[in-house]
Design an enzyme around this catalytic site. Structure first.
Site, PDB file in Angstrom:
ATOM      1  N   GLY A  12       0.814  -1.213   0.000  1.00  0.00           N
ATOM      2  CA  GLY A  12       0.000   0.000   0.000  1.00  0.00           C
ATOM      3  C   GLY A  12       0.845   1.259   0.000  1.00  0.00           C
ATOM      4  O   GLY A  12       2.082   1.197   0.158  1.00  0.00           O
ATOM      5  N   ASP A  13       0.199   2.393  -0.255  1.00  0.00           N
ATOM      6  CA  ASP A  13       0.850   3.713  -0.238  1.00  0.00           C
ATOM      7  C   ASP A  13       1.979   3.840  -1.257  1.00  0.00           C
ATOM      8  O   ASP A  13       2.956   4.555  -1.033  1.00  0.00           O
ATOM      9  CB  ASP A  13       1.391   4.047   1.168  1.00  0.00           C
ATOM     10  CG  ASP A  13       0.305   4.004   2.216  1.00  0.00           C
ATOM     11  OD1 ASP A  13      -0.843   4.362   1.895  1.00  0.00           O
ATOM     12  OD2 ASP A  13       0.594   3.590   3.349  1.00  0.00           O
ATOM     13  N   GLU A  14       1.838   3.176  -2.383  1.00  0.00           N
ATOM     14  CA  GLU A  14       2.881   3.193  -3.410  1.00  0.00           C
ATOM     15  C   GLU A  14       2.824   4.457  -4.261  1.00  0.00           C
ATOM     16  O   GLU A  14       3.696   4.693  -5.104  1.00  0.00           O
ATOM     17  CB  GLU A  14       2.740   1.967  -4.335  1.00  0.00           C
ATOM     18  CG  GLU A  14       2.859   0.605  -3.646  1.00  0.00           C
ATOM     19  CD  GLU A  14       1.524   0.077  -3.131  1.00  0.00           C
ATOM     20  OE1 GLU A  14       0.539   0.847  -3.078  1.00  0.00           O
ATOM     21  OE2 GLU A  14       1.462  -1.116  -2.766  1.00  0.00           O
ATOM     22  N   LYS A  16      -0.381   5.280  -5.721  1.00  0.00           N
ATOM     23  CA  LYS A  16      -1.387   4.911  -6.730  1.00  0.00           C
ATOM     24  C   LYS A  16      -2.170   6.131  -7.197  1.00  0.00           C
ATOM     25  O   LYS A  16      -2.430   6.320  -8.377  1.00  0.00           O
ATOM     26  CB  LYS A  16      -2.375   3.885  -6.137  1.00  0.00           C
ATOM     27  CG  LYS A  16      -1.737   2.571  -5.748  1.00  0.00           C
ATOM     28  CD  LYS A  16      -2.727   1.640  -5.078  1.00  0.00           C
ATOM     29  CE  LYS A  16      -3.126   2.033  -3.674  1.00  0.00           C
ATOM     30  NZ  LYS A  16      -2.047   2.007  -2.676  1.00  0.00           N
ATOM     31  N   GLY A  40      -5.826   5.903   1.912  1.00  0.00           N
ATOM     32  CA  GLY A  40      -5.510   7.331   1.956  1.00  0.00           C
ATOM     33  C   GLY A  40      -4.729   7.630   0.700  1.00  0.00           C
ATOM     34  O   GLY A  40      -3.595   7.200   0.557  1.00  0.00           O
ATOM     35  N   HIS A  41      -5.361   8.294  -0.251  1.00  0.00           N
ATOM     36  CA  HIS A  41      -4.756   8.528  -1.568  1.00  0.00           C
ATOM     37  C   HIS A  41      -4.450  10.015  -1.748  1.00  0.00           C
ATOM     38  O   HIS A  41      -5.342  10.845  -1.650  1.00  0.00           O
ATOM     39  CB  HIS A  41      -5.700   8.030  -2.665  1.00  0.00           C
ATOM     40  CG  HIS A  41      -5.858   6.538  -2.657  1.00  0.00           C
ATOM     41  ND1 HIS A  41      -6.676   5.868  -3.534  1.00  0.00           N
ATOM     42  CD2 HIS A  41      -5.281   5.584  -1.885  1.00  0.00           C
ATOM     43  CE1 HIS A  41      -6.590   4.563  -3.290  1.00  0.00           C
ATOM     44  NE2 HIS A  41      -5.752   4.371  -2.296  1.00  0.00           N
ATOM     45  N   GLN A 226      -5.070  -0.133  -1.142  1.00  0.00           N
ATOM     46  CA  GLN A 226      -4.163  -1.042  -0.431  1.00  0.00           C
ATOM     47  C   GLN A 226      -3.110  -1.599  -1.403  1.00  0.00           C
ATOM     48  O   GLN A 226      -2.783  -0.937  -2.363  1.00  0.00           O
ATOM     49  CB  GLN A 226      -4.948  -2.181   0.268  1.00  0.00           C
ATOM     50  CG  GLN A 226      -5.752  -1.729   1.477  1.00  0.00           C
ATOM     51  CD  GLN A 226      -7.060  -1.042   1.138  1.00  0.00           C
ATOM     52  OE1 GLN A 226      -7.872  -1.573   0.410  1.00  0.00           O
ATOM     53  NE2 GLN A 226      -7.281   0.140   1.667  1.00  0.00           N
TER      54      GLN A 226
END
Ligand code: GDP
Ligand code: IMO
Ligand code: MG
Length: 426
Positions: A12-14, A16, A40-41, A226
């Protein structure tokens, strides 16, 4: 126009949302397929920072249809506050569509999430969830006692389901988890009636919206939340989320068939992070880990927790390529690794005296895995670079090695958080 599924290929948190935002410029529809407001985006545009949890990251471009699909679990209070926040910033949300089949996160889901985590933490067995009620909501869905968006518009059915659920959940909270908190079904019914009125204008059969857009040749993006290793089936179980962040999850969560997907893009960081508990073979417990955290601002978007940081793990990269059939990699945050003399890539694990290249299922085996590293030359500041040709040779070698090890081409490279800090590799 091709349809593209964009997923997280790590924990996650890559980044996206940044990729979705960039691709949204040319797209017509952006669809969230799973997860909820545990996501969270972040999108950064000219100094403004936008944070999305349930609303697709394509909403910043006006006129793009933004769909919250049937596989998403929706906290009505959460989505309404996101809508209000966007409206306050003069962003048009009239193109938002919410699936009538999506399940609703209820107040007792959040209380159960918190109760279970708090008690498990006493023995160090908590998962480190976002406490947004995601697990308990998907549990009800699988148990077939969940409440869906469409139920909001059948008052008696909705009231009945809330009353039945509250009875069971209050008993669980009291007798299983020893909690004082008890819910009043009538209060929930009254509050959700207000949410229902406000949400009504957005509710639709989104399977039709998405299918028709694809049939008309429009460009549709599926926005994953995610990441692969948080997948309920394929991740580091039980330290996972309760949905399917891999590309396959997009079919179920949007209600489309696999034949309708053209490209599968896996978003990775040039290193790796994880929030919450669970094994992490390349985790750094030294000053390099701290430096990556500071330089990359690696603190959770939803909970503010510091993210655990480590070297790029190609065993995980290959696992994501394989389990999601990735056709492209978008590699973000390469800029964060600046000014390190050497950078490392994990190329395999050493397990019981043998070298393995496959990510093990058992957490006990994973704990015994020692990363085998390859060292490469580092680089300086690259945040101003906008073309592949201008990148230092050391960065090009790093990218090539990642492509070789993961078995997939890199088509986008992130050199900063801003919309324009991105390199497209033709
Ligand atoms: P998501 O959940 O995958 O959308 O990612 P998050 O938004 O939780 O976290 C990614 C963070 O990295 C955000 O703060 C982004 O603004 C930032 N980011 C994205 N791409 C890059 C990049 O290439 N370089 C840097 N320095 N930051 C990036
Ligand atoms: P985005 O979309 C990173 C993690 C939590 C916890 C585990 C289970 O921003 O990449 P949950 O609340 O889902 O039951 O928590 O999953 N987690 C995430 N980690 N990014 C996310 O989303 C996450 N969503 C959940 O930290 O370890
Ligand atoms: Mg995130």
């Amino acid at each position: 126009m091709p349809t593209k599924v964009i997923i997280g290929a790590q924990w996650g948190d890559e980044g996206k949302a940044k990729i979705i935002d960039i691709l949204s410029e040319k797209a017509d529809v952006v669809v969230r397929c799973q997860g909820g407001n545990n996501a969270g985006h972040t999108v950064a545009v000219d100094g403004d920072v936008y944070k999305f949890q349930l609303i697709p990251s394509g909403i910043l471009y006006s006129g793009k249809k933004c769909v919250v699909g049937n596989g998403v679990v929706i906290d009505p209070e959460g989505i309404l506050s996101e809508i209000d926040g966007l409206v306050a910033k003069h962003i048009d949300v009239s193109t938002l569509r919410i699936s009538s089949r999506a399940h609703l996160v209820m107040p007792y889901h959040k209380a159960l999430d918190k109760a279970k985590e708090t008690i498990a933490a006493q023995d160090g067995k908590d998962i480190g969830t976002t406490m947004k009620g995601i697990g308990p909501c998907y549990m009800d869905k699988a148990e077939r006692s969940g409440i869906r968006v469409c139920d909001l518009y059948h008052e008696e059915v909705f009231a009945q389901k809330v009353r039945e659920n509250v009875k069971v959940k209050n008993a669980m909270l009291k007798y299983v988890y020893n909690q004082e908190i008890q819910f009043d079904a009538e209060e929930i019914i009254t509050n959700y009636k207000k949410y229902a009125e406000r949400l009504k204008q957005y509710v639709d059969d989104t399977t039709v919206t998405v299918y028709e857009a694809i049939k008309e040749g429009k460009e549709v993006l599926f926005e994953g939340a995610q990441g692969t290793l948080l997948d309920l089936d394929l991740g580091t179980y039980p330290y996972v989320t309760s949905s399917h962040p891999i590309t396959g999850g997009a079919c179920i969560g949007a209600g489309i068939g696999p034949t309708m997907i053209d490209e599968c893009i896996g978003v990775m960081k040039g290193y790796i992070t994880r929030v919450g508990k669970g094994p992490f073979p390349t985790e750094l417990h030294d000053e390099i880990g701290d430096r990556i955290r500071e330089e990359g601002h690696e603190f959770g978007t939803v909970t503010g927790r510091p993210r655990r940081c480590g070297w790029f793990d190609a065993v995980i990269g290959e696992f994501a390529v394989r389990t999601s059939g990735l056709t492209q990699i978008a590699l973000n945050k390469i800029d964060v690794l600046k000014d390190l003399e050497k950078v490392k890539i994990c190329v395999a694990y050493e397990f019981n005296g043998e070298r393995i290249k496959y990510f093990p299922a058992s957490l006990e085996d994973l704990e015994l895995c020692k990363p085998v590293y390859e060292e490469l030359e580092g680089w300086g500041d690259i945040s101003h670079i906008r073309t592949y040709q201008e990148l230092p040779e050391s960065v090009k070698k790093y990218l090539t090695r990642i492509e070789e090890l993961c078995g997939c081409k890199i088509t986008m490279v992130g050199v900063g958080p801003n919309r324009d800090q991105n390199i497209i590799i033709e």
